[in-house]
Design a protein around this motif. Sequence first.
Motif, PDB file in Angstrom:
ATOM      1  N   GLU A   1     -38.496  27.216 -77.898  1.00  0.00           N
ATOM      2  CA  GLU A   1     -37.464  26.519 -77.201  1.00  0.00           C
ATOM      3  C   GLU A   1     -37.792  24.846 -77.071  1.00  0.00           C
ATOM      4  N   GLY A   2     -36.877  24.241 -77.794  1.00  0.00           N
ATOM      5  CA  GLY A   2     -37.274  22.654 -77.631  1.00  0.00           C
ATOM      6  C   GLY A   2     -36.303  21.929 -78.380  1.00  0.00           C
ATOM      7  N   THR A   3     -36.714  20.595 -78.513  1.00  0.00           N
ATOM      8  CA  THR A   3     -35.679  19.551 -79.147  1.00  0.00           C
ATOM      9  C   THR A   3     -36.647  19.012 -80.202  1.00  0.00           C
ATOM     10  N   PHE A   4     -36.100  18.250 -81.246  1.00  0.00           N
ATOM     11  CA  PHE A   4     -36.756  17.649 -82.401  1.00  0.00           C
ATOM     12  C   PHE A   4     -35.792  16.546 -82.652  1.00  0.00           C
ATOM     13  N   THR A   5     -36.496  15.354 -82.467  1.00  0.00           N
ATOM     14  CA  THR A   5     -35.622  14.106 -82.601  1.00  0.00           C
ATOM     15  C   THR A   5     -36.125  13.117 -83.720  1.00  0.00           C
ATOM     16  N   ILE A   6     -35.534  12.477 -84.659  1.00  0.00           N
ATOM     17  CA  ILE A   6     -35.935  11.360 -85.436  1.00  0.00           C
ATOM     18  C   ILE A   6     -35.370  10.369 -85.177  1.00  0.00           C
ATOM     19  N   VAL A   7     -35.992   9.047 -84.805  1.00  0.00           N
ATOM     20  CA  VAL A   7     -35.370   7.835 -84.636  1.00  0.00           C
ATOM     21  C   VAL A   7     -35.894   6.941 -85.699  1.00  0.00           C
ATOM     22  N   THR A   8     -34.873   6.224 -86.259  1.00  0.00           N
ATOM     23  CA  THR A   8     -35.115   5.471 -87.357  1.00  0.00           C
ATOM     24  C   THR A   8     -34.120   4.203 -87.370  1.00  0.00           C
ATOM     25  N   ASP A   9     -34.572   3.062 -87.961  1.00  0.00           N
ATOM     26  CA  ASP A   9     -33.932   1.828 -88.537  1.00  0.00           C
ATOM     27  C   ASP A   9     -33.596   1.924 -90.070  1.00  0.00           C
ATOM     28  N   ALA A  10     -33.917   2.855 -90.585  1.00  0.00           N
ATOM     29  CA  ALA A  10     -33.905   3.033 -91.956  1.00  0.00           C
ATOM     30  C   ALA A  10     -32.489   3.741 -92.422  1.00  0.00           C
ATOM     31  N   ALA A  11     -32.267   3.866 -93.585  1.00  0.00           N
ATOM     32  CA  ALA A  11     -31.006   4.465 -93.936  1.00  0.00           C
ATOM     33  C   ALA A  11     -31.226   6.047 -93.934  1.00  0.00           C
TER      34      ALA A  11
ATOM     35  N   LEU B   1     -31.289  11.352 -84.789  1.00  0.00           N
ATOM     36  CA  LEU B   1     -30.958  12.864 -85.503  1.00  0.00           C
ATOM     37  C   LEU B   1     -31.617  13.632 -84.350  1.00  0.00           C
ATOM     38  N   SER B   2     -30.862  14.583 -83.783  1.00  0.00           N
ATOM     39  CA  SER B   2     -31.578  15.447 -82.862  1.00  0.00           C
ATOM     40  C   SER B   2     -31.141  16.968 -83.315  1.00  0.00           C
TER      41      SER B   2
ATOM     42  N   ALA C   1     -29.272  11.845 -95.916  1.00  0.00           N
ATOM     43  CA  ALA C   1     -28.916  13.305 -95.697  1.00  0.00           C
ATOM     44  C   ALA C   1     -29.681  13.772 -94.575  1.00  0.00           C
ATOM     45  N   ASN C   2     -28.923  15.000 -93.958  1.00  0.00           N
ATOM     46  CA  ASN C   2     -29.563  15.475 -92.851  1.00  0.00           C
ATOM     47  C   ASN C   2     -28.746  16.747 -92.452  1.00  0.00           C
ATOM     48  N   ASN C   3     -29.327  17.513 -91.763  1.00  0.00           N
ATOM     49  CA  ASN C   3     -28.558  19.029 -91.474  1.00  0.00           C
ATOM     50  C   ASN C   3     -28.383  19.237 -89.931  1.00  0.00           C
ATOM     51  N   THR C   4     -28.183  18.169 -89.223  1.00  0.00           N
ATOM     52  CA  THR C   4     -27.822  18.240 -87.823  1.00  0.00           C
ATOM     53  C   THR C   4     -26.311  18.751 -87.675  1.00  0.00           C
ATOM     54  N   ASP C   5     -25.958  18.881 -86.273  1.00  0.00           N
ATOM     55  CA  ASP C   5     -24.596  19.543 -86.281  1.00  0.00           C
ATOM     56  C   ASP C   5     -23.409  18.381 -86.057  1.00  0.00           C
ATOM     57  N   GLU C   6     -24.062  17.227 -85.445  1.00  0.00           N
ATOM     58  CA  GLU C   6     -23.224  16.034 -85.245  1.00  0.00           C
ATOM     59  C   GLU C   6     -23.622  14.682 -85.991  1.00  0.00           C
ATOM     60  N   GLY C   7     -24.716  14.799 -86.746  1.00  0.00           N
ATOM     61  CA  GLY C   7     -25.122  13.431 -87.534  1.00  0.00           C
ATOM     62  C   GLY C   7     -25.645  12.742 -86.641  1.00  0.00           C
ATOM     63  N   PRO C   8     -25.806  11.342 -87.227  1.00  0.00           N
ATOM     64  CA  PRO C   8     -26.764  10.433 -86.440  1.00  0.00           C
ATOM     65  C   PRO C   8     -26.026   9.869 -85.224  1.00  0.00           C
ATOM     66  N   ALA C   9     -26.654   9.403 -84.182  1.00  0.00           N
ATOM     67  CA  ALA C   9     -26.354   8.726 -83.237  1.00  0.00           C
ATOM     68  C   ALA C   9     -27.065   7.503 -82.948  1.00  0.00           C
TER      69      ALA C   9
ATOM     70  N   GLN D   1     -40.830  14.435 -81.450  1.00  0.00           N
ATOM     71  CA  GLN D   1     -40.221  13.053 -81.671  1.00  0.00           C
ATOM     72  C   GLN D   1     -40.956  12.342 -82.913  1.00  0.00           C
ATOM     73  N   LEU D   2     -40.138  11.855 -83.974  1.00  0.00           N
ATOM     74  CA  LEU D   2     -40.614  11.241 -85.003  1.00  0.00           C
ATOM     75  C   LEU D   2     -39.769   9.917 -85.087  1.00  0.00           C
TER      76      LEU D   2
END
Length: 292
Positions: free
Chosen positions: A243-253, A272-273, A256-264, A35-36
């Motif tokens: 095999e794993g997960t990578f997540t970015i958590v932010t309060d900034a804008a 972003l996950s 762009a990103n290349n996730t399947d579902e976009g920010p949650a 996680q970042l």
Amino acid sequence: MTLHSPIRLKAAAMLAGLSLLLSACFISPGKFTSQLELNGEDDFTFTYEGEIYFLGLSGLADMGAGLDTFEASCFDEDTFEERECTAAEEAQQRAEWDAGAEARAAKSQQEAEQMAAMLGGIDPTDPEAAEELRQLLLRQKGWDRVENKGDGLYDVSFSVSGELSHNFIFPVIEGVPTTNPFVELILRDGNVVRVNAPGFAAQNENNPFGAMMGGMAGMAGLAAMGEGASGGSNEMPNIPAIEGTFTIVTDAAILANNTDEGPASSQSGQALSWDISPRTKTAPTALIDMSQ
């Protein structure tokens, strides 16, 4: 004319391939959670929990050892089937083998030195090499836990926090070239951050380890063919699947990103996950404006 067995030739080809892999001493994730966290105050926290695999410390280094022994081998030029060598053919092959002994020894020494350089001076053939690497990691800030699981595999806990005033790469190991970064944070003008995770894409062209691992199945076939052509073991090492997960958590804008579902939505802003598996072809990436 002496006709060498196709099995023996394929075994030699396998040895050449192993040399390329080992000299690079690639590092790869196994099972992990990472996680970042980024916020508008330019602070960041990065964590990695799980497995890290060092190819140069695995059983792959021993695979070719048995092949580097003399054994006469011949085949029928019409059927290409293995056959018993004549006394003259065996003598010729023995003479050729003996003539190349010095060159083989020099090459082995060179490869050992290259692998040691890729491991911060640690000799991968030393029985204590795995423990030396573990201690090297524990001396560095952020490596809170490093457990040796054997055959080049470590279970680690890494965490680091700070001000995002410079580029960041994980993993960085003292004396070890960064051949396969898992995660990169690249700062741009205007307080914009590019996040790339090339090491989290098993089939990505920017991940040389993943590309090499794609050919390991073929090398396993060569190993099986070479078995019996030498007295050594050609068993493939237990290479962990990513095999794993990578997540970015932010309060900034998030620009762009290349996730399947976009920010949650998350308690800290947006998240972003990415779910990572051996089928992942595209490396996670995002562009984040820390000034907003």
